[in-house]
Scaffold this active site. Structure first.
Site, PDB file in Angstrom:
ATOM      1  N   CYS A 174       0.865  -1.185   0.000  1.00  0.00           N
ATOM      2  CA  CYS A 174       0.000   0.000   0.000  1.00  0.00           C
ATOM      3  C   CYS A 174       0.897   1.229   0.000  1.00  0.00           C
ATOM      4  O   CYS A 174       1.612   1.479   0.981  1.00  0.00           O
ATOM      5  CB  CYS A 174      -0.930   0.008   1.206  1.00  0.00           C
ATOM      6  SG  CYS A 174      -2.006   1.459   1.291  1.00  0.00           S
ATOM      7  N   ASP A 220     -11.388   5.544  -2.559  1.00  0.00           N
ATOM      8  CA  ASP A 220     -10.153   5.937  -1.883  1.00  0.00           C
ATOM      9  C   ASP A 220     -10.094   7.451  -1.779  1.00  0.00           C
ATOM     10  O   ASP A 220     -10.303   8.163  -2.756  1.00  0.00           O
ATOM     11  CB  ASP A 220      -8.948   5.405  -2.661  1.00  0.00           C
ATOM     12  CG  ASP A 220      -7.706   5.286  -1.801  1.00  0.00           C
ATOM     13  OD1 ASP A 220      -7.430   6.216  -1.014  1.00  0.00           O
ATOM     14  OD2 ASP A 220      -7.006   4.265  -1.895  1.00  0.00           O
ATOM     15  N   HIS A 279      -9.077  -3.264  -7.331  1.00  0.00           N
ATOM     16  CA  HIS A 279      -9.052  -1.811  -7.473  1.00  0.00           C
ATOM     17  C   HIS A 279      -9.396  -1.441  -8.915  1.00  0.00           C
ATOM     18  O   HIS A 279      -8.865  -2.052  -9.855  1.00  0.00           O
ATOM     19  CB  HIS A 279      -7.659  -1.251  -7.141  1.00  0.00           C
ATOM     20  CG  HIS A 279      -7.098  -1.763  -5.847  1.00  0.00           C
ATOM     21  ND1 HIS A 279      -7.335  -1.151  -4.638  1.00  0.00           N
ATOM     22  CD2 HIS A 279      -6.309  -2.830  -5.579  1.00  0.00           C
ATOM     23  CE1 HIS A 279      -6.709  -1.826  -3.687  1.00  0.00           C
ATOM     24  NE2 HIS A 279      -6.090  -2.847  -4.229  1.00  0.00           N
ATOM     25  N   GLY A 300      -1.104   5.209  -3.988  1.00  0.00           N
ATOM     26  CA  GLY A 300       0.301   5.045  -4.357  1.00  0.00           C
ATOM     27  C   GLY A 300       0.533   3.914  -5.325  1.00  0.00           C
ATOM     28  O   GLY A 300       1.199   4.074  -6.363  1.00  0.00           O
ATOM     29  N   THR A 301      -0.030   2.725  -5.032  1.00  0.00           N
ATOM     30  CA  THR A 301       0.150   1.610  -5.961  1.00  0.00           C
ATOM     31  C   THR A 301      -0.663   1.830  -7.237  1.00  0.00           C
ATOM     32  O   THR A 301      -0.267   1.382  -8.316  1.00  0.00           O
ATOM     33  CB  THR A 301      -0.232   0.271  -5.305  1.00  0.00           C
ATOM     34  OG1 THR A 301      -1.589   0.312  -4.849  1.00  0.00           O
ATOM     35  CG2 THR A 301       0.687  -0.033  -4.131  1.00  0.00           C
TER      36      THR A 301
END
Length: 333
Positions: free
Chosen positions: A91, A250, A225, A255-256
């Site tokens: 994460c 989110d 996601h 970040g990912t």
């Protein structure tokens, strides 16, 4: 006060996303690597995740991280990333929150202007460079794991949406990248439920028709996601809506997710090395990403991203579990 547990946390938010960093009271999980500890935790201690992430102590938009001793000699701390939905291999936002918490609580040796924090995660070693001024963590830049596209322009049949075109890419987790214009869903808050429904349906369709599996870690599989690119987004940045499994938006830019999108853009020839990519979240906060070198993952072309954002400490807490509590593992509605 009666309690079976006493768990210490540092509460943070990273560009709007609340992240609960567990600093004590959980012990050390078995495993020779953080990937092994993740698998053991999922099999034997998932009730701890739901206790901390789900109601009544948590909520559906909360992320978390559990600090552990590292399993490798070149790391400062080990980390497991937890959410309402499960235990993530990586994460990016959580890593920035952890690095900020470690610096501002003095759990690592702090140097100014930059403190380097090396974190042992299930996805690999992540190096975070924390810019420090007067003891305050001003920003965090993480060097993420090698990221790569799995399949560009994949067509999946989605109930209620028809055939949806998406890029499937990996940035520490697997993402489906979809242009909102293709779906005809407006980029505004009145469309929130439509976005959540579409995201959940696309995740299920991708896993059913094109299940992504990491070539070096078969346990790291599945798309949880969906990254909806808003109209006007370009190869240098733009707004997006990031829907996470099983159906929540989110608050951070992800970040990912930023890493996965940049990897897909690079594969298309649209984003080169050493070019800034500014990624705007659903609430208007931003991460700045940059691809710094090429790499390979099991013979597959990949790139190494760095991501910069800022986190803030919002409090500290001690969580208890009364032996008569009717929800010893929390609950979700």
């Amino acid at each position: 006060m009666r309690t079976d547990r006493l768990i210490q946390t540092v509460e943070t938010h990273i560009e709007g996303l609340p992240v609960r960093v567990v600093t004590g009271g959980v012990g050390v999980f078995p495993g020779k690597t953080m990937a092994e500890r993740r698998r053991w935790f999922i099999d034997h201690s998932d009730h701890l995740r739901t206790l901390l992430m789900c109601e009544p102590r948590g909520h559906g938009s909360l992320s978390g991280a559990i600090l552990q001793p590292p399993t490798r000699g070149d790391a400062d701390w080990g980390v497991l990333f937890i959410e309402v939905t499960g235990v993530l291999p990586m994460c990016g936002a959580g890593t920035m929150a952890v690095a900020t918490a470690l610096v501002e609580t003095g759990m690592v040796a702090v140097a100014e202007p930059v403190t380097r924090v090396r974190l042992d995660t299930p996805a690999g070693l992540i190096v975070a460079e924390v810019r420090v001024d007067g003891g305050r963590a001003e920003s965090v830049t993480i060097r993420n794991v090698p990221s790569f596209p799995v399949e560009l322009d994949r067509r999946v049949d989605v109930p209620g949406l028809g055939t949806v075109r998406c890029d499937i890419a990996y940035g520490g987790n697997f993402y489906a990248v979809v242009d909102l214009e293709d779906l005809g869903i407006p980029d505004d808050h009145s469309s929130q439920q439509r976005l959540l429904d579409a995201g959940s349906a696309i995740m299920a369709a991708v896993d059913d028709q094109a299940l992504p599996v990491h070539p070096e870690d078969p346990a790291n599989a599945g798309c949880e996601h969906v990254y909806f690119r808003a109209p006007g987004a370009t190869a240098r940045g733009g707004r997006h809506v990031l829907v996470n499994h099983p159906g929540w938006i989110d608050r951070s830019p992800g970040g990912t997710g930023t890493s996965a999108l940049m990897a897909a853009l690079h594969a298309r020839g649209e984003l080169g090395l050493e070019e800034d990519f500014v990624n705007e979240s659903y609430i208007g906060t931003t991460f700045t990403g940059r691809l710094v070198e090429r790499a390979a993952v099991a013979g597959r072309d990949a790139v190494v991203p760095v991501i910069t954002g800022s986190a803030w400490i919002t409090g500290t807490a001690q969580y208890t579990l009364d032996p008569t509590d009717p929800f010893p593992a929390g609950f979700a509605v």
